[in-house]
Design a protein around this motif. Structure first.
Motif, PDB file in Angstrom:
ATOM      1  N   GLU A   1      -6.843  -6.175   6.808  1.00 21.88           N
ATOM      2  CA  GLU A   1      -5.548  -6.713   7.248  1.00 21.88           C
ATOM      3  C   GLU A   1      -4.393  -5.905   6.666  1.00 21.88           C
ATOM      4  N   ALA A   2      -4.504  -5.531   5.385  1.00 17.07           N
ATOM      5  CA  ALA A   2      -3.453  -4.725   4.762  1.00 17.07           C
ATOM      6  C   ALA A   2      -3.365  -3.347   5.408  1.00 17.07           C
ATOM      7  N   MET A   5       0.827  -1.201   0.000  1.00 16.32           N
ATOM      8  CA  MET A   5       0.000   0.000   0.000  1.00 16.32           C
ATOM      9  C   MET A   5       0.861   1.250   0.000  1.00 16.32           C
ATOM     10  N   VAL A   6       0.372   2.260  -0.687  1.00 17.17           N
ATOM     11  CA  VAL A   6       1.002   3.584  -0.696  1.00 17.17           C
ATOM     12  C   VAL A   6       0.305   4.441   0.355  1.00 17.17           C
ATOM     13  N   TRP A   7       1.105   5.047   1.232  1.00 15.65           N
ATOM     14  CA  TRP A   7       0.569   5.908   2.289  1.00 15.65           C
ATOM     15  C   TRP A   7       1.125   7.319   2.129  1.00 15.65           C
ATOM     16  N   ILE A  25      -6.081  -1.149  17.439  1.00 14.33           N
ATOM     17  CA  ILE A  25      -5.707  -0.036  16.558  1.00 14.33           C
ATOM     18  C   ILE A  25      -6.745   1.071  16.579  1.00 14.33           C
ATOM     19  N   VAL A  26      -8.016   0.711  16.495  1.00 11.30           N
ATOM     20  CA  VAL A  26      -9.073   1.691  16.260  1.00 11.30           C
ATOM     21  C   VAL A  26      -9.739   2.088  17.571  1.00 11.30           C
ATOM     22  N   ILE A  39      -0.688   0.549   9.305  1.00 13.84           N
ATOM     23  CA  ILE A  39      -0.760   1.378  10.510  1.00 13.84           C
ATOM     24  C   ILE A  39       0.290   0.933  11.526  1.00 13.84           C
ATOM     25  N   ARG A  40       0.422  -0.364  11.714  1.00 19.57           N
ATOM     26  CA  ARG A  40       1.427  -0.859  12.689  1.00 19.57           C
ATOM     27  C   ARG A  40       2.846  -0.502  12.254  1.00 19.57           C
ATOM     28  N   ALA A  41       3.080  -0.466  10.952  1.00 21.65           N
ATOM     29  CA  ALA A  41       4.432  -0.174  10.461  1.00 21.65           C
ATOM     30  C   ALA A  41       4.757   1.313  10.503  1.00 21.65           C
ATOM     31  N   LEU A  42       3.758   2.170  10.309  1.00 26.80           N
ATOM     32  CA  LEU A  42       4.015   3.588  10.082  1.00 26.80           C
ATOM     33  C   LEU A  42       3.705   4.489  11.266  1.00 26.80           C
TER      34      LEU A  42
END
Length: 252
Positions: free
Chosen positions: A63-64, A1-3, A101-102, A69-72
């Motif tokens: 999931e993606a 994914m691009v963030w 997360i949410v 979110i966990r990485a960034l």
């Protein structure tokens, strides 16, 4: 994914709608980045992002998003997530599979509530060769689905439509319609609020949407932006930004 990310402050995740990209939020970021660390991805299968592993399964999209979110994002507490249309359904799936997360959801013009849909007389731009014909098709489709007032189909909206539509590689309908949000809402227990355009075309009659959501979240705050269509955060950006800011402050 691009963030994509902007600003400083508590994290805020924005998930765009079908046939779009992070640019669905283009009129909101300059306001939000003054108060938040804003993170807006291209959802899987849209914009610059790859397809999810299971394109027919909303949990695969979630999931993606969770991995990104966990990485960034370095978060000490669950984060606020705002989801527009398809993005609202995927945000709810995210809350179901990753409750750490949410912290809360704000749904914007989100379908899947088993409510009547409006007429959407779209036309295909594929096969058209003349630039004027392609622009005319994009203009009609924006008015059929996204925007209410013809004068708001401006050059920026037409440009965004022209670059986002060809990059959309996902059929969103089975992920949303007719009642996919109703199936996932019971799997979550996060606070939920909502913003709707007064003249939302795909999911019309805000009071009907409000009544369905209220069954699941009796304390729901439901805001309506007058004079705006489905793409409320573009067409009614100034009011939308104020309403979103108010809702984000409400539970903090």
């Amino acid at each position: 994914m691009v963030w994509h990310s902007w600003g400083k402050g508590p994290p805020l995740v924005l998930l765009h709608g079908a046939h779009g990209s992070w640019m669905h939020w283009i009129r909101n970021i300059s306001y939000l980045e003054k108060h938040f660390s804003v993170f807006a991805p291209d959802l899987p299968g849209y914009g610059g992002s790859s397809l999810p592993q299971r394109p027919d399964d909303a949990d695969s999209f979630a999931e993606a998003i969770a991995q990104g979110i966990r990485a960034l994002i370095h978060f000490d507490a669950p984060v606020d997530v705002v989801g527009f249309s398809l993005g609202g359904v995927l945000a709810t799936h995210l809350a179901a599979i990753a409750p750490d997360i949410v912290g809360r959801l704000i749904l914007v013009g989100t379908g899947g509530l088993d409510t009547p849909t409006g007429p959407m007389p779209t036309i295909s731009y594929r096969g058209l060769s003349a630039a004027d014909d392609i622009i005319a098709a994009h203009r009609q489709n924006l008015l059929a689905i996204m925007l209410h007032h013809p004068e708001n189909v401006d050059p920026l909206a037409l440009y965004l439509q022209s670059i986002n539509i060809p990059l959309a590689r996902v059929n969103p309908r089975p992920l949303v319609m007719p009642d996919r949000l109703l199936h996932v809402l019971p799997r979550t227990d996060v606070p939920i609020d909502a913003i709707w355009g007064e003249f939302d075309g795909p999911h019309p009659n805000p009071e009907v949407q409000h009544d369905v959501l209220k069954r699941f979240r009796p304390d729901l705050e439901f805001r309506v932006v007058k004079g705006s269509g489905h793409w409320v955060m573009y067409e009614g950006a100034e009011v939308f930004n104020r309403e979103l800011g108010s809702l984000l402050a409400l539970r903090h």
